[in-house]
Design a protein around this motif. Structure first.
Motif, PDB file in Angstrom:
ATOM      1  N   ILE B  37       0.826  -1.215   0.000  1.00 35.04           N
ATOM      2  CA  ILE B  37       0.000   0.000   0.000  1.00 35.04           C
ATOM      3  C   ILE B  37       0.858   1.263   0.000  1.00 35.04           C
ATOM      4  O   ILE B  37       0.539   2.247  -0.673  1.00 35.04           O
ATOM      5  CB  ILE B  37      -0.936   0.020   1.231  1.00 35.04           C
ATOM      6  CG1 ILE B  37      -1.953  -1.129   1.146  1.00 35.04           C
ATOM      7  CG2 ILE B  37      -1.664   1.363   1.355  1.00 35.04           C
ATOM      8  CD1 ILE B  37      -2.841  -1.256   2.371  1.00 35.04           C
ATOM      9  N   THR B  38       1.950   1.230   0.732  1.00 33.88           N
ATOM     10  CA  THR B  38       2.785   2.432   0.854  1.00 33.88           C
ATOM     11  C   THR B  38       3.953   2.451  -0.134  1.00 33.88           C
ATOM     12  O   THR B  38       4.858   3.267  -0.006  1.00 33.88           O
ATOM     13  CB  THR B  38       3.352   2.557   2.292  1.00 33.88           C
ATOM     14  OG1 THR B  38       4.258   1.476   2.533  1.00 33.88           O
ATOM     15  CG2 THR B  38       2.238   2.538   3.322  1.00 33.88           C
ATOM     16  N   GLN B  39       3.920   1.537  -1.106  1.00 32.85           N
ATOM     17  CA  GLN B  39       4.985   1.458  -2.108  1.00 32.85           C
ATOM     18  C   GLN B  39       6.362   1.324  -1.465  1.00 32.85           C
ATOM     19  O   GLN B  39       7.318   1.974  -1.893  1.00 32.85           O
ATOM     20  CB  GLN B  39       4.995   2.702  -3.006  1.00 32.85           C
ATOM     21  CG  GLN B  39       3.649   3.358  -3.182  1.00 32.85           C
ATOM     22  CD  GLN B  39       2.950   2.912  -4.439  1.00 32.85           C
ATOM     23  OE1 GLN B  39       3.209   3.434  -5.493  1.00 32.85           O
ATOM     24  NE2 GLN B  39       2.107   1.894  -4.326  1.00 32.85           N
ATOM     25  N   GLY B  40       6.398   0.541  -0.394  1.00 31.66           N
ATOM     26  CA  GLY B  40       7.673   0.287   0.265  1.00 31.66           C
ATOM     27  C   GLY B  40       8.146   1.375   1.215  1.00 31.66           C
ATOM     28  O   GLY B  40       9.226   1.267   1.788  1.00 31.66           O
ATOM     29  N   GLU B  41       7.338   2.420   1.379  1.00 33.33           N
ATOM     30  CA  GLU B  41       7.762   3.514   2.259  1.00 33.33           C
ATOM     31  C   GLU B  41       7.680   3.162   3.740  1.00 33.33           C
ATOM     32  O   GLU B  41       8.466   3.630   4.543  1.00 33.33           O
ATOM     33  CB  GLU B  41       6.947   4.776   1.976  1.00 33.33           C
ATOM     34  CG  GLU B  41       7.441   5.524   0.751  1.00 33.33           C
ATOM     35  CD  GLU B  41       6.699   6.840   0.544  1.00 33.33           C
ATOM     36  OE1 GLU B  41       6.558   7.593   1.498  1.00 33.33           O
ATOM     37  OE2 GLU B  41       6.258   7.087  -0.601  1.00 33.33           O
ATOM     38  N   MET B  42       6.691   2.358   4.080  1.00 33.64           N
ATOM     39  CA  MET B  42       6.556   1.910   5.468  1.00 33.64           C
ATOM     40  C   MET B  42       6.905   0.437   5.552  1.00 33.64           C
ATOM     41  O   MET B  42       6.414  -0.367   4.767  1.00 33.64           O
ATOM     42  CB  MET B  42       5.108   2.082   5.949  1.00 33.64           C
ATOM     43  CG  MET B  42       4.785   3.434   6.530  1.00 33.64           C
ATOM     44  SD  MET B  42       3.121   3.400   7.271  1.00 33.64           S
ATOM     45  CE  MET B  42       2.937   5.114   7.742  1.00 33.64           C
ATOM     46  N   ASN B  43       7.749   0.103   6.513  1.00 31.86           N
ATOM     47  CA  ASN B  43       8.102  -1.292   6.720  1.00 31.86           C
ATOM     48  C   ASN B  43       7.858  -1.697   8.170  1.00 31.86           C
ATOM     49  O   ASN B  43       8.504  -1.186   9.079  1.00 31.86           O
ATOM     50  CB  ASN B  43       9.568  -1.528   6.368  1.00 31.86           C
ATOM     51  CG  ASN B  43       9.742  -1.847   4.902  1.00 31.86           C
ATOM     52  OD1 ASN B  43       9.292  -2.893   4.439  1.00 31.86           O
ATOM     53  ND2 ASN B  43      10.354  -0.939   4.169  1.00 31.86           N
ATOM     54  N   ILE B  44       6.922  -2.603   8.353  1.00 31.72           N
ATOM     55  CA  ILE B  44       6.639  -3.101   9.697  1.00 31.72           C
ATOM     56  C   ILE B  44       7.679  -4.170  10.014  1.00 31.72           C
ATOM     57  O   ILE B  44       7.744  -5.193   9.351  1.00 31.72           O
ATOM     58  CB  ILE B  44       5.241  -3.742   9.758  1.00 31.72           C
ATOM     59  CG1 ILE B  44       4.177  -2.811   9.203  1.00 31.72           C
ATOM     60  CG2 ILE B  44       4.919  -4.178  11.182  1.00 31.72           C
ATOM     61  CD1 ILE B  44       4.024  -1.529   9.949  1.00 31.72           C
ATOM     62  N   THR B  45       8.488  -3.933  11.033  1.00 35.41           N
ATOM     63  CA  THR B  45       9.491  -4.932  11.411  1.00 35.41           C
ATOM     64  C   THR B  45       8.844  -5.989  12.306  1.00 35.41           C
ATOM     65  O   THR B  45       7.895  -5.713  13.028  1.00 35.41           O
ATOM     66  CB  THR B  45      10.663  -4.268  12.161  1.00 35.41           C
ATOM     67  OG1 THR B  45      10.171  -3.638  13.339  1.00 35.41           O
ATOM     68  CG2 THR B  45      11.352  -3.225  11.301  1.00 35.41           C
ATOM     69  N   GLU B  46       9.397  -7.200  12.228  1.00 34.55           N
ATOM     70  CA  GLU B  46       8.827  -8.290  13.043  1.00 34.55           C
ATOM     71  C   GLU B  46       8.976  -8.011  14.516  1.00 34.55           C
ATOM     72  O   GLU B  46       8.117  -8.370  15.312  1.00 34.55           O
ATOM     73  CB  GLU B  46       9.512  -9.625  12.740  1.00 34.55           C
ATOM     74  CG  GLU B  46       9.511 -10.024  11.289  1.00 34.55           C
ATOM     75  CD  GLU B  46      10.889  -9.894  10.710  1.00 34.55           C
ATOM     76  OE1 GLU B  46      11.465  -8.787  10.814  1.00 34.55           O
ATOM     77  OE2 GLU B  46      11.391 -10.898  10.157  1.00 34.55           O
TER      78      GLU B  46
END
Lengths: 113, 113
Positions: B37-46
């Motif tokens: 959705i964010t085109q890779g701008e947001m990354n949720i880390t585990e």
DNA sequence: TTTTGATGCATAAAAAAATTATGTATATTT
DNA sequence: AAATATACATAATTTTTTTATGCATCAAAA
């Protein structure tokens, strides 16, 4: 019983943006300005504010100037050149954040591609 | 060298909203959906995701269901009744936050009073 | 006139929420 | 055979905040 209403990470952006607009401000003034603009919805606590100001000063984003007004001491802060650049960067970050959040919460609105 | 692009405190809101939209999702799926959705701008880390899911489950906002797919384990999460209410509440909080930030960064736009 | 509230700064302890670094394991692709 | 993607998890650390204090001056109210 109110929630904090303040997303962590936004405090420095708020401080810098207010300093950009007003030239120079002192800590207490910042808390009152935020309260005024948000109709009391956001409250900057001193425990968060002062360490944040000290850190931004240490990072070279702010300059300080002491004044004595009515027997009380005020520490006026203003953006350095580096702080001005950082403010621009933080505003871009905020805009990206808002855009991304809108895309997440409202999947109907598609991006322009 | 990229910034995190993720305001602290928004992770739970993101997770809950996605679960509201998709019914049920598993952890890894959530990270991929946000990235998409964010085109890779947001990354949720585990490291942030899994403790957050466990906490929301402990708080009664999520229900879990285990599945074994292709030899791998998946833990599907879905909102409880309480979680649905919390999602509404968090969305209001987000809207307030965005509105307040807009009033701060753009002092020209006055509120409707 | 004394005490409360507003102004003004500051720090320390604790909590909250993230990052970074691992660890395990299976499936798929190179 | 090795690397990448899938899938979960936790521990140590860092960042940022809340909560709780502390000190001090000034104005207003009791």
């Amino acid at each position: 019983m109110k929630k904090q209403q303040l997303y962590k990470g936004s405090l420095n952006t708020i401080i810098m943006k207010l300093l950009e607009q007003h030239g120079k401000m002192y800590g207490y003034e910042i808390t009152q300005k935020v309260k005024e603009i948000t109709q009391g919805e956001m409250n900057i606590t001193e425990g968060a504010l002062y360490p944040a100001l000290h850190k931004m000063e240490a990072d070279g984003f702010l300059d300080v100037e002491m004044d004595r007004v009515d027997g009380r001491i005020r520490k006026y802060y203003k953006l350095t050149e580096s702080g001005v650049k950082e403010t621009v960067s933080r505003m871009e970050e905020l805009e990206n954040f808002v855009r991304n959040m809108q895309n997440i919460v409202n999947p109907n609105l598609k991006l322009g591609y």
